[in-house]
Scaffold this active site. Structure first.
Site, PDB file in Angstrom:
ATOM      1  N   GLU A  11     -30.777  48.417 -11.259  1.00  0.00           N
ATOM      2  CA  GLU A  11     -31.492  48.203 -12.524  1.00  0.00           C
ATOM      3  C   GLU A  11     -31.629  46.703 -12.796  1.00  0.00           C
ATOM      4  OE1 GLU A  11     -29.650  50.005 -15.959  1.00  0.00           O
ATOM      5  OE2 GLU A  11     -31.078  49.083 -17.329  1.00  0.00           O
TER       6      GLU A  11
ATOM      7  N   GLN B  30     -46.604  26.375 -24.668  1.00  0.00           N
ATOM      8  CA  GLN B  30     -46.760  25.023 -25.231  1.00  0.00           C
ATOM      9  C   GLN B  30     -47.976  24.310 -24.620  1.00  0.00           C
ATOM     10  OE1 GLN B  30     -44.937  23.856 -27.653  1.00  0.00           O
ATOM     11  NE2 GLN B  30     -45.602  21.719 -27.703  1.00  0.00           N
TER      12      GLN B  30
ATOM     13  N   ALA C 200     -30.146  57.414 -21.635  1.00  0.00           N
ATOM     14  CA  ALA C 200     -29.636  57.103 -22.976  1.00  0.00           C
ATOM     15  C   ALA C 200     -28.166  56.737 -22.911  1.00  0.00           C
ATOM     16  CB  ALA C 200     -29.869  58.294 -23.898  1.00  0.00           C
ATOM     17  N   MET C 201     -27.935  55.423 -22.859  1.00  0.00           N
ATOM     18  CA  MET C 201     -26.564  54.915 -22.878  1.00  0.00           C
ATOM     19  C   MET C 201     -26.233  54.402 -24.277  1.00  0.00           C
ATOM     20  SD  MET C 201     -26.607  52.574 -19.417  1.00  0.00           S
ATOM     21  CE  MET C 201     -28.295  52.335 -18.971  1.00  0.00           C
TER      22      MET C 201
HETATM   23  C1  LIG Z   1     -36.631  47.135 -25.882  1.00  0.00           C
HETATM   24  C2  LIG Z   1     -35.299  47.682 -25.526  1.00  0.00           C
HETATM   25  C3  LIG Z   1     -35.201  48.687 -24.563  1.00  0.00           C
HETATM   26  C4  LIG Z   1     -33.956  49.233 -24.251  1.00  0.00           C
HETATM   27  N1  LIG Z   1     -33.890  50.287 -23.375  1.00  0.00           N
HETATM   28  C5  LIG Z   1     -32.700  50.963 -23.239  1.00  0.00           C
HETATM   29  C6  LIG Z   1     -32.631  52.182 -22.515  1.00  0.00           C
HETATM   30  O1  LIG Z   1     -33.620  52.670 -21.957  1.00  0.00           O
HETATM   31  N2  LIG Z   1     -31.440  52.831 -22.449  1.00  0.00           N
HETATM   32  C7  LIG Z   1     -30.320  52.348 -23.044  1.00  0.00           C
HETATM   33  O2  LIG Z   1     -29.282  52.983 -22.963  1.00  0.00           O
HETATM   34  N3  LIG Z   1     -30.345  51.169 -23.742  1.00  0.00           N
HETATM   35  C8  LIG Z   1     -31.515  50.482 -23.860  1.00  0.00           C
HETATM   36  N4  LIG Z   1     -31.561  49.311 -24.579  1.00  0.00           N
HETATM   37  C9  LIG Z   1     -30.347  48.808 -25.180  1.00  0.00           C
HETATM   38  C10 LIG Z   1     -29.815  47.533 -24.545  1.00  0.00           C
HETATM   39  O3  LIG Z   1     -29.351  47.790 -23.262  1.00  0.00           O
HETATM   40  C11 LIG Z   1     -28.738  46.973 -25.492  1.00  0.00           C
HETATM   41  O4  LIG Z   1     -29.415  46.483 -26.633  1.00  0.00           O
HETATM   42  C12 LIG Z   1     -27.896  45.894 -24.846  1.00  0.00           C
HETATM   43  O5  LIG Z   1     -27.088  46.427 -23.835  1.00  0.00           O
HETATM   44  C13 LIG Z   1     -27.021  45.170 -25.861  1.00  0.00           C
HETATM   45  O6  LIG Z   1     -26.308  46.057 -26.655  1.00  0.00           O
HETATM   46  P1  LIG Z   1     -26.341  45.874 -28.249  1.00  0.00           P
HETATM   47  O7  LIG Z   1     -27.762  45.797 -28.664  1.00  0.00           O
HETATM   48  O8  LIG Z   1     -25.499  46.934 -28.866  1.00  0.00           O
HETATM   49  O9  LIG Z   1     -25.702  44.467 -28.503  1.00  0.00           O
HETATM   50  P2  LIG Z   1     -24.136  44.132 -28.687  1.00  0.00           P
HETATM   51  O10 LIG Z   1     -23.357  44.787 -27.615  1.00  0.00           O
HETATM   52  O11 LIG Z   1     -23.763  44.411 -30.103  1.00  0.00           O
HETATM   53  O12 LIG Z   1     -24.141  42.557 -28.441  1.00  0.00           O
HETATM   54  C14 LIG Z   1     -24.492  41.623 -29.435  1.00  0.00           C
HETATM   55  C15 LIG Z   1     -24.206  40.220 -28.889  1.00  0.00           C
HETATM   56  O13 LIG Z   1     -22.809  40.101 -28.584  1.00  0.00           O
HETATM   57  C16 LIG Z   1     -22.664  39.680 -27.239  1.00  0.00           C
HETATM   58  N5  LIG Z   1     -21.468  40.282 -26.665  1.00  0.00           N
HETATM   59  C17 LIG Z   1     -21.064  41.568 -26.679  1.00  0.00           C
HETATM   60  N6  LIG Z   1     -19.915  41.711 -26.024  1.00  0.00           N
HETATM   61  C18 LIG Z   1     -19.579  40.488 -25.542  1.00  0.00           C
HETATM   62  C19 LIG Z   1     -18.505  39.972 -24.777  1.00  0.00           C
HETATM   63  N7  LIG Z   1     -17.532  40.768 -24.314  1.00  0.00           N
HETATM   64  N8  LIG Z   1     -18.483  38.649 -24.500  1.00  0.00           N
HETATM   65  C20 LIG Z   1     -19.469  37.827 -24.939  1.00  0.00           C
HETATM   66  N9  LIG Z   1     -20.512  38.247 -25.675  1.00  0.00           N
HETATM   67  C21 LIG Z   1     -20.557  39.565 -25.966  1.00  0.00           C
HETATM   68  C22 LIG Z   1     -23.890  40.196 -26.522  1.00  0.00           C
HETATM   69  O14 LIG Z   1     -24.101  39.492 -25.321  1.00  0.00           O
HETATM   70  C23 LIG Z   1     -24.959  39.932 -27.568  1.00  0.00           C
HETATM   71  O15 LIG Z   1     -25.374  38.604 -27.522  1.00  0.00           O
HETATM   72  C24 LIG Z   1     -32.785  48.736 -24.882  1.00  0.00           C
HETATM   73  C25 LIG Z   1     -32.896  47.712 -25.825  1.00  0.00           C
HETATM   74  C26 LIG Z   1     -34.118  47.210 -26.171  1.00  0.00           C
HETATM   75  C27 LIG Z   1     -34.189  46.176 -27.259  1.00  0.00           C
END
Ligand SMILES: Cc1cc2nc3c(=O)[nH]c(=O)nc-3n(C[C@H](O)[C@H](O)[C@H](O)COP(=O)(O)OP(=O)(O)OC[C@H]3O[C@@H](n4cnc5c(N)ncnc54)[C@H](O)[C@@H]3O)c2cc1C
Length: 381
Positions: free
Chosen positions: A246, A340, A127-128
Protein backbone atom coordinates in the site's frame (compact mmCIF):
# COMPACT_ATOMS: atom_id res chain seq x y z
CA UNK A 1 19.63 10.16 -21.85
CA UNK A 2 16.13 8.89 -21.28
CA UNK A 3 15.69 6.90 -18.12
CA UNK A 4 13.66 3.71 -18.36
CA UNK A 5 12.38 1.81 -15.35
CA UNK A 6 14.05 -1.57 -14.99
CA UNK A 7 10.70 -3.34 -14.58
CA UNK A 8 9.32 -2.07 -17.89
CA UNK A 9 8.92 -4.59 -20.73
CA UNK A 10 7.88 -4.32 -24.36
CA UNK A 11 4.62 -6.05 -23.54
CA UNK A 12 3.94 -3.45 -20.89
CA UNK A 13 4.76 -0.68 -23.38
CA UNK A 14 1.98 -1.95 -25.63
CA UNK A 15 -0.48 -2.20 -22.73
CA UNK A 16 0.36 1.29 -21.50
CA UNK A 17 0.09 2.86 -24.88
CA UNK A 18 -3.49 1.62 -25.25
CA UNK A 19 -4.29 2.30 -21.63
CA UNK A 20 -3.22 5.95 -21.73
CA UNK A 21 -5.30 6.52 -24.86
CA UNK A 22 -8.28 4.93 -23.14
CA UNK A 23 -7.81 7.09 -20.02
CA UNK A 24 -7.59 10.30 -22.05
CA UNK A 25 -10.53 9.48 -24.32
CA UNK A 26 -12.94 7.56 -22.10
CA UNK A 27 -12.30 8.69 -18.53
CA UNK A 28 -10.68 12.14 -18.43
CA UNK A 29 -13.69 13.94 -20.00
CA UNK A 30 -15.83 12.84 -17.00
CA UNK A 31 -13.41 13.96 -14.32
CA UNK A 32 -15.11 17.28 -13.62
CA UNK A 33 -18.51 15.61 -13.19
CA UNK A 34 -17.01 13.12 -10.79
CA UNK A 35 -15.43 15.89 -8.75
CA UNK A 36 -18.76 17.67 -8.51
CA UNK A 37 -20.73 14.57 -7.54
CA UNK A 38 -17.94 13.53 -5.15
CA UNK A 39 -17.56 10.08 -6.64
CA UNK A 40 -16.59 8.19 -9.76
CA UNK A 41 -19.35 6.57 -11.86
CA UNK A 42 -19.69 2.80 -11.79
CA UNK A 43 -19.33 2.79 -15.57
CA UNK A 44 -15.71 3.93 -15.11
CA UNK A 45 -15.00 0.93 -12.88
CA UNK A 46 -16.51 -1.37 -15.49
CA UNK A 47 -14.48 0.26 -18.27
CA UNK A 48 -11.27 -0.07 -16.27
CA UNK A 49 -12.17 -3.72 -15.71
CA UNK A 50 -12.64 -4.28 -19.42
CA UNK A 51 -9.20 -2.78 -20.06
CA UNK A 52 -7.66 -5.31 -17.67
CA UNK A 53 -6.55 -2.44 -15.44
CA UNK A 54 -8.22 -3.74 -12.27
CA UNK A 55 -6.40 -6.54 -10.44
CA UNK A 56 -3.75 -7.01 -13.16
CA UNK A 57 -1.43 -8.96 -10.86
CA UNK A 58 -4.15 -11.40 -9.77
CA UNK A 59 -4.01 -14.83 -11.51
CA UNK A 60 -6.22 -15.33 -14.56
CA UNK A 61 -8.14 -18.04 -12.72
CA UNK A 62 -9.59 -15.27 -10.55
CA UNK A 63 -10.25 -12.78 -13.33
CA UNK A 64 -6.92 -10.92 -13.32
CA UNK A 65 -4.23 -10.74 -16.00
CA UNK A 66 -1.82 -12.98 -14.16
CA UNK A 67 0.83 -10.28 -14.53
CA UNK A 68 3.40 -9.05 -12.02
CA UNK A 69 3.16 -6.01 -9.74
CA UNK A 70 4.82 -4.07 -12.58
CA UNK A 71 1.34 -3.84 -14.12
CA UNK A 72 -0.14 -2.42 -10.93
CA UNK A 73 2.67 0.13 -10.84
CA UNK A 74 2.12 1.08 -14.49
CA UNK A 75 -1.64 1.41 -14.06
CA UNK A 76 -1.27 3.72 -11.06
CA UNK A 77 1.38 5.85 -12.80
CA UNK A 78 -0.74 6.25 -15.92
CA UNK A 79 -3.95 6.99 -14.04
CA UNK A 80 -2.14 9.57 -11.90
CA UNK A 81 -0.72 11.23 -15.02
CA UNK A 82 -3.95 11.35 -17.01
CA UNK A 83 -6.95 11.17 -14.68
CA UNK A 84 -5.75 11.43 -11.08
CA UNK A 85 -9.37 11.58 -9.91
CA UNK A 86 -9.36 7.76 -10.04
CA UNK A 87 -5.97 7.00 -8.46
CA UNK A 88 -6.91 6.58 -4.81
CA UNK A 89 -9.99 4.46 -5.44
CA UNK A 90 -8.25 2.09 -7.84
CA UNK A 91 -5.20 1.86 -5.63
CA UNK A 92 -7.33 0.76 -2.67
CA UNK A 93 -9.49 -1.60 -4.74
CA UNK A 94 -6.82 -3.30 -6.89
CA UNK A 95 -3.61 -2.77 -5.02
CA UNK A 96 -4.84 -3.37 -1.49
CA UNK A 97 -8.24 -5.02 -1.03
CA UNK A 98 -7.78 -7.60 -3.80
CA UNK A 99 -4.40 -8.60 -2.41
CA UNK A 100 -5.77 -9.30 1.06
CA UNK A 101 -8.27 -11.66 -0.55
CA UNK A 102 -5.63 -13.17 -2.82
CA UNK A 103 -3.11 -13.70 -0.02
CA UNK A 104 -5.37 -14.75 2.85
CA UNK A 105 -8.62 -15.85 1.21
CA UNK A 106 -9.69 -19.46 0.85
CA UNK A 107 -10.13 -20.87 -2.64
CA UNK A 108 -13.88 -20.34 -2.29
CA UNK A 109 -13.44 -16.68 -1.19
CA UNK A 110 -11.07 -15.94 -4.06
CA UNK A 111 -13.47 -17.42 -6.62
CA UNK A 112 -16.40 -15.59 -5.09
CA UNK A 113 -14.97 -12.08 -4.94
CA UNK A 114 -11.94 -11.57 -7.15
CA UNK A 115 -13.55 -12.04 -10.60
CA UNK A 116 -16.23 -9.48 -9.71
CA UNK A 117 -13.59 -7.05 -8.50
CA UNK A 118 -11.55 -7.58 -11.68
CA UNK A 119 -14.52 -6.73 -13.88
CA UNK A 120 -15.54 -3.70 -11.83
CA UNK A 121 -18.86 -5.30 -10.91
CA UNK A 122 -17.77 -5.14 -7.26
CA UNK A 123 -15.91 -2.20 -5.73
CA UNK A 124 -13.74 -2.96 -2.71
CA UNK A 125 -12.87 -0.94 0.39
CA UNK A 126 -10.84 -1.53 3.53
CA UNK A 127 -12.04 -0.14 6.86
CA UNK A 128 -9.33 0.22 9.46
CA UNK A 129 -9.73 3.76 10.75
CA UNK A 130 -12.31 4.69 13.40
CA UNK A 131 -13.27 8.06 14.87
CA UNK A 132 -11.10 7.31 17.92
CA UNK A 133 -8.33 5.30 16.24
CA UNK A 134 -6.19 6.06 13.20
CA UNK A 135 -2.47 5.72 13.65
CA UNK A 136 -2.88 3.43 16.61
CA UNK A 137 -4.55 0.50 14.87
CA UNK A 138 -4.24 -1.67 17.93
CA UNK A 139 -6.93 0.48 19.52
CA UNK A 140 -9.69 -0.63 17.10
CA UNK A 141 -12.99 -0.87 18.97
CA UNK A 142 -15.29 -2.34 16.33
CA UNK A 143 -16.20 -5.85 17.46
CA UNK A 144 -17.14 -9.03 15.64
CA UNK A 145 -18.63 -11.48 18.12
CA UNK A 146 -19.73 -15.02 17.38
CA UNK A 147 -23.47 -15.43 17.83
CA UNK A 148 -24.67 -18.86 16.88
CA UNK A 149 -22.80 -19.67 13.73
CA UNK A 150 -22.37 -16.04 12.56
CA UNK A 151 -20.28 -13.00 13.33
CA UNK A 152 -22.19 -9.96 14.52
CA UNK A 153 -20.31 -6.72 13.87
CA UNK A 154 -20.79 -3.53 15.86
CA UNK A 155 -18.86 -0.29 15.56
CA UNK A 156 -18.07 2.71 13.42
CA UNK A 157 -15.43 3.41 10.78
CA UNK A 158 -14.48 6.71 9.19
CA UNK A 159 -12.46 8.14 6.28
CA UNK A 160 -13.05 4.99 4.23
CA UNK A 161 -12.06 5.33 0.56
CA UNK A 162 -14.69 3.86 -1.81
CA UNK A 163 -17.04 3.77 1.18
CA UNK A 164 -20.06 4.98 -0.80
CA UNK A 165 -19.47 2.67 -3.72
CA UNK A 166 -18.23 -0.42 -1.91
CA UNK A 167 -19.91 -3.77 -2.47
CA UNK A 168 -17.32 -5.44 -0.32
CA UNK A 169 -15.57 -4.01 2.74
CA UNK A 170 -12.71 -5.66 4.59
CA UNK A 171 -13.41 -4.66 8.18
CA UNK A 172 -10.75 -4.64 10.86
CA UNK A 173 -12.66 -5.90 13.89
CA UNK A 174 -11.98 -7.21 17.33
CA UNK A 175 -12.79 -10.89 17.65
CA UNK A 176 -10.71 -11.34 20.77
CA UNK A 177 -9.29 -9.37 23.69
CA UNK A 178 -7.45 -6.02 23.68
CA UNK A 179 -4.34 -5.27 21.63
CA UNK A 180 -3.08 -6.51 18.29
CA UNK A 181 -3.76 -10.19 18.93
CA UNK A 182 -7.50 -9.61 19.22
CA UNK A 183 -7.93 -8.28 15.67
CA UNK A 184 -9.29 -10.06 12.63
CA UNK A 185 -10.15 -9.10 9.06
CA UNK A 186 -13.72 -9.90 8.08
CA UNK A 187 -15.29 -9.27 4.68
CA UNK A 188 -18.70 -7.62 4.72
CA UNK A 189 -20.74 -7.79 1.54
CA UNK A 190 -22.80 -4.64 1.72
CA UNK A 191 -25.83 -5.66 -0.36
CA UNK A 192 -28.81 -6.77 1.73
CA UNK A 193 -26.94 -6.44 5.00
CA UNK A 194 -29.46 -4.77 7.33
CA UNK A 195 -26.88 -3.98 9.99
CA UNK A 196 -24.60 -2.10 7.60
CA UNK A 197 -25.12 1.59 6.87
CA UNK A 198 -23.13 4.16 4.92
CA UNK A 199 -22.77 7.55 6.61
CA UNK A 200 -21.79 10.83 4.97
CA UNK A 201 -19.64 11.07 1.89
CA UNK A 202 -17.21 13.39 3.69
CA UNK A 203 -16.37 16.89 2.43
CA UNK A 204 -12.64 17.11 1.78
CA UNK A 205 -10.37 19.98 0.73
CA UNK A 206 -9.11 17.89 -2.18
CA UNK A 207 -9.36 14.49 -3.84
CA UNK A 208 -12.90 15.49 -4.61
CA UNK A 209 -13.83 12.69 -6.99
CA UNK A 210 -12.84 10.04 -4.45
CA UNK A 211 -15.65 9.10 -2.06
CA UNK A 212 -14.50 8.98 1.55
CA UNK A 213 -17.09 7.81 4.03
CA UNK A 214 -18.24 6.98 7.45
CA UNK A 215 -19.49 3.40 7.80
CA UNK A 216 -21.73 2.08 10.57
CA UNK A 217 -22.15 -1.49 11.74
CA UNK A 218 -25.12 -2.08 13.97
CA UNK A 219 -25.53 -5.80 14.57
CA UNK A 220 -24.33 -6.51 11.03
CA UNK A 221 -24.55 -10.28 10.60
CA UNK A 222 -21.79 -11.90 8.55
CA UNK A 223 -21.32 -15.63 7.89
CA UNK A 224 -18.25 -17.23 9.51
CA UNK A 225 -16.73 -18.07 6.13
CA UNK A 226 -16.11 -14.34 5.56
CA UNK A 227 -13.21 -14.32 8.03
CA UNK A 228 -9.95 -13.84 6.09
CA UNK A 229 -7.18 -16.29 6.81
CA UNK A 230 -9.31 -18.90 8.50
CA UNK A 231 -8.05 -18.10 11.97
CA UNK A 232 -9.19 -15.39 14.36
CA UNK A 233 -6.56 -13.00 15.70
CA UNK A 234 -4.46 -12.89 12.50
CA UNK A 235 -5.68 -9.43 11.42
CA UNK A 236 -2.83 -7.31 12.71
CA UNK A 237 -0.15 -9.53 11.21
CA UNK A 238 -2.02 -9.55 7.88
CA UNK A 239 -2.17 -5.74 7.95
CA UNK A 240 1.53 -5.42 8.68
CA UNK A 241 2.36 -7.80 5.81
CA UNK A 242 0.28 -5.89 3.27
CA UNK A 243 1.06 -2.32 4.27
CA UNK A 244 4.42 -2.17 2.39
CA UNK A 245 2.55 -2.67 -0.91
CA UNK A 246 0.00 0.00 0.00
CA UNK A 247 2.79 2.42 0.90
CA UNK A 248 4.72 1.71 -2.25
CA UNK A 249 1.62 2.41 -4.34
CA UNK A 250 1.36 5.82 -2.65
CA UNK A 251 5.00 6.51 -3.50
CA UNK A 252 4.43 5.45 -7.12
CA UNK A 253 1.53 7.90 -7.38
CA UNK A 254 3.67 10.62 -5.78
CA UNK A 255 6.42 10.25 -8.37
CA UNK A 256 3.95 10.34 -11.27
CA UNK A 257 2.36 13.44 -9.78
CA UNK A 258 5.72 15.20 -9.37
CA UNK A 259 6.67 14.47 -12.96
CA UNK A 260 3.33 15.77 -14.19
CA UNK A 261 3.60 18.96 -12.11
CA UNK A 262 7.09 19.66 -13.46
CA UNK A 263 6.02 19.05 -17.06
CA UNK A 264 2.93 21.26 -16.75
CA UNK A 265 4.98 23.99 -15.14
CA UNK A 266 7.81 23.83 -17.66
CA UNK A 267 5.23 24.17 -20.45
CA UNK A 268 3.47 27.05 -18.70
CA UNK A 269 6.62 29.00 -17.90
CA UNK A 270 7.81 28.75 -21.50
CA UNK A 271 4.59 30.39 -22.66
CA UNK A 272 3.99 32.97 -19.95
CA UNK A 273 5.92 36.22 -20.29
CA UNK A 274 6.88 38.85 -17.71
CA UNK A 275 9.23 41.80 -18.16
CA UNK A 276 9.37 40.93 -21.85
CA UNK A 277 10.63 37.38 -21.54
CA UNK A 278 9.26 33.87 -20.88
CA UNK A 279 9.36 33.38 -17.12
CA UNK A 280 11.41 30.17 -17.50
CA UNK A 281 14.28 32.45 -18.51
CA UNK A 282 14.40 33.90 -15.00
CA UNK A 283 17.06 31.97 -13.22
CA UNK A 284 14.83 31.42 -10.19
CA UNK A 285 12.23 29.63 -12.32
CA UNK A 286 14.75 27.48 -14.15
CA UNK A 287 16.65 26.57 -10.98
CA UNK A 288 13.47 25.69 -9.10
CA UNK A 289 12.41 23.36 -11.89
CA UNK A 290 15.92 21.94 -12.18
CA UNK A 291 15.95 21.10 -8.48
CA UNK A 292 12.52 19.53 -8.63
CA UNK A 293 13.38 17.50 -11.70
CA UNK A 294 16.45 16.20 -9.89
CA UNK A 295 14.39 15.17 -6.87
CA UNK A 296 11.70 13.55 -9.02
CA UNK A 297 14.39 11.51 -10.77
CA UNK A 298 15.95 10.43 -7.48
CA UNK A 299 12.47 9.48 -6.25
CA UNK A 300 11.77 7.47 -9.40
CA UNK A 301 15.03 5.53 -9.21
CA UNK A 302 14.43 4.69 -5.55
CA UNK A 303 10.79 3.74 -6.17
CA UNK A 304 11.83 1.58 -9.14
CA UNK A 305 14.20 -0.27 -6.86
CA UNK A 306 11.34 -0.74 -4.35
CA UNK A 307 9.12 -2.09 -7.15
CA UNK A 308 11.84 -4.59 -8.07
CA UNK A 309 12.10 -5.63 -4.44
CA UNK A 310 8.34 -6.06 -4.18
CA UNK A 311 8.20 -8.16 -7.35
CA UNK A 312 10.95 -10.33 -5.84
CA UNK A 313 8.89 -10.63 -2.63
CA UNK A 314 11.55 -8.76 -0.67
CA UNK A 315 10.19 -5.29 0.04
CA UNK A 316 10.45 -4.70 3.78
CA UNK A 317 8.46 -2.33 5.96
CA UNK A 318 11.35 0.05 6.61
CA UNK A 319 12.17 0.58 2.93
CA UNK A 320 8.49 0.98 1.98
CA UNK A 321 8.10 3.53 4.78
CA UNK A 322 11.07 5.51 3.41
CA UNK A 323 9.52 5.56 -0.04
CA UNK A 324 6.13 6.64 1.29
CA UNK A 325 7.25 9.52 3.50
CA UNK A 326 9.96 10.93 1.27
CA UNK A 327 8.06 10.78 -2.01
CA UNK A 328 4.88 12.23 -0.51
CA UNK A 329 6.90 15.01 1.16
CA UNK A 330 8.58 15.83 -2.17
CA UNK A 331 5.24 15.67 -3.96
CA UNK A 332 3.77 18.30 -1.65
CA UNK A 333 6.84 20.56 -1.98
CA UNK A 334 6.87 20.16 -5.76
CA UNK A 335 3.17 20.96 -6.11
CA UNK A 336 3.63 24.06 -3.94
CA UNK A 337 6.59 25.40 -5.91
CA UNK A 338 5.03 24.58 -9.27
CA UNK A 339 1.87 26.39 -8.23
CA UNK A 340 3.99 29.39 -7.24
CA UNK A 341 5.54 29.48 -10.70
CA UNK A 342 2.04 29.71 -12.20
CA UNK A 343 1.43 32.95 -10.29
CA UNK A 344 -2.27 33.78 -9.73
CA UNK A 345 -3.32 31.29 -12.39
CA UNK A 346 -1.97 28.53 -10.20
CA UNK A 347 -4.66 29.37 -7.66
CA UNK A 348 -7.43 28.95 -10.22
CA UNK A 349 -9.34 25.67 -10.41
CA UNK A 350 -9.10 25.59 -14.18
CA UNK A 351 -5.35 25.03 -13.94
CA UNK A 352 -4.62 21.42 -12.94
CA UNK A 353 -1.73 22.48 -10.72
CA UNK A 354 -4.23 24.01 -8.27
CA UNK A 355 -5.88 20.63 -7.74
CA UNK A 356 -2.56 18.82 -7.65
CA UNK A 357 -1.57 21.12 -4.79
CA UNK A 358 -4.59 20.26 -2.61
CA UNK A 359 -4.71 16.61 -3.67
CA UNK A 360 -1.06 16.11 -2.76
CA UNK A 361 -1.60 17.07 0.84
CA UNK A 362 -3.39 13.88 1.91
CA UNK A 363 -0.47 11.77 0.77
CA UNK A 364 1.47 12.72 3.92
CA UNK A 365 -1.45 11.51 6.06
CA UNK A 366 -3.13 8.36 4.74
CA UNK A 367 -1.58 4.92 4.40
CA UNK A 368 0.08 5.65 7.76
CA UNK A 369 1.13 9.23 8.51
CA UNK A 370 4.65 10.32 7.65
CA UNK A 371 5.39 10.57 11.37
CA UNK A 372 4.47 6.89 11.77
CA UNK A 373 6.71 6.09 8.77
CA UNK A 374 9.63 7.79 10.53
CA UNK A 375 8.89 5.86 13.74
CA UNK A 376 9.09 2.59 11.78
CA UNK A 377 12.35 3.64 10.12
CA UNK A 378 13.80 4.87 13.41
CA UNK A 379 13.30 1.44 14.96
CA UNK A 380 15.79 0.06 12.47
CA UNK A 381 18.57 2.47 13.42
C1 LIG B 1 -8.95 11.02 2.11
C2 LIG B 1 -8.67 9.95 3.10
C3 LIG B 1 -8.79 8.62 2.72
C4 LIG B 1 -8.57 7.60 3.65
N1 LIG B 1 -8.80 6.30 3.29
C5 LIG B 1 -8.79 5.33 4.26
C6 LIG B 1 -9.22 4.01 3.97
O1 LIG B 1 -9.59 3.66 2.84
N2 LIG B 1 -9.25 3.10 4.98
C7 LIG B 1 -8.86 3.41 6.25
O2 LIG B 1 -8.92 2.56 7.12
N3 LIG B 1 -8.43 4.68 6.56
C8 LIG B 1 -8.41 5.64 5.59
N4 LIG B 1 -8.00 6.91 5.90
C9 LIG B 1 -7.57 7.21 7.24
C10 LIG B 1 -6.09 7.50 7.38
O3 LIG B 1 -5.35 6.35 7.15
C11 LIG B 1 -5.87 8.11 8.78
O4 LIG B 1 -6.43 9.41 8.75
C12 LIG B 1 -4.41 8.14 9.18
O5 LIG B 1 -3.92 6.85 9.39
C13 LIG B 1 -4.19 8.98 10.44
O6 LIG B 1 -5.06 8.62 11.46
P1 LIG B 1 -5.88 9.77 12.21
O7 LIG B 1 -6.57 10.59 11.18
O8 LIG B 1 -6.73 9.13 13.26
O9 LIG B 1 -4.79 10.67 12.88
P2 LIG B 1 -4.12 10.47 14.33
O10 LIG B 1 -3.69 9.06 14.49
O11 LIG B 1 -5.03 11.04 15.36
O12 LIG B 1 -2.83 11.40 14.19
C14 LIG B 1 -2.87 12.79 14.37
C15 LIG B 1 -1.42 13.31 14.33
O13 LIG B 1 -0.67 12.71 15.40
C16 LIG B 1 0.48 12.09 14.85
N5 LIG B 1 0.80 10.89 15.62
C17 LIG B 1 0.00 9.87 15.99
N6 LIG B 1 0.68 8.96 16.67
C18 LIG B 1 1.97 9.37 16.71
C19 LIG B 1 3.17 8.86 17.26
N7 LIG B 1 3.20 7.68 17.89
N8 LIG B 1 4.30 9.59 17.13
C20 LIG B 1 4.30 10.78 16.48
N9 LIG B 1 3.20 11.33 15.94
C21 LIG B 1 2.05 10.62 16.06
C22 LIG B 1 0.11 11.71 13.44
O14 LIG B 1 1.26 11.51 12.66
C23 LIG B 1 -0.69 12.94 13.02
O15 LIG B 1 0.16 13.97 12.63
C24 LIG B 1 -8.18 7.93 4.98
C25 LIG B 1 -8.04 9.27 5.33
C26 LIG B 1 -8.30 10.27 4.44
C27 LIG B 1 -8.23 11.70 4.90
Amino acid sequence: MTYRSSWMTEELDVFRDQFRKFLAKDLAPHAETWRKQKMVDRSAWRALGEMGALLPSVPEAYGGLGASFAYDAAVIEDIESVVPEVTTGVSVHSGIVAHYILNYGSEEQKRRWLPKMASGEFVGAIAMTEPGTGSDLQGVRTTARKQGNNYVINGQKTFITNGQAADLVIVVARTGGPGAKGLSLIVVETADNDGFRRGRNLDKIGLNASDTSELFFDNAVVPPENLLGGEEGSGFVQLMQQLPQERLLLAIGAVASMERAIKLTADYTKERKAFGQPIIEFQNTAFTLAERKTEATIARVFVDWCIERLIAGELDTVTASMAKWWCSQKQVETADECLQLHGGYGYMQEYPISRMFVDARIQKIYGGTNEIMKLLIARSL
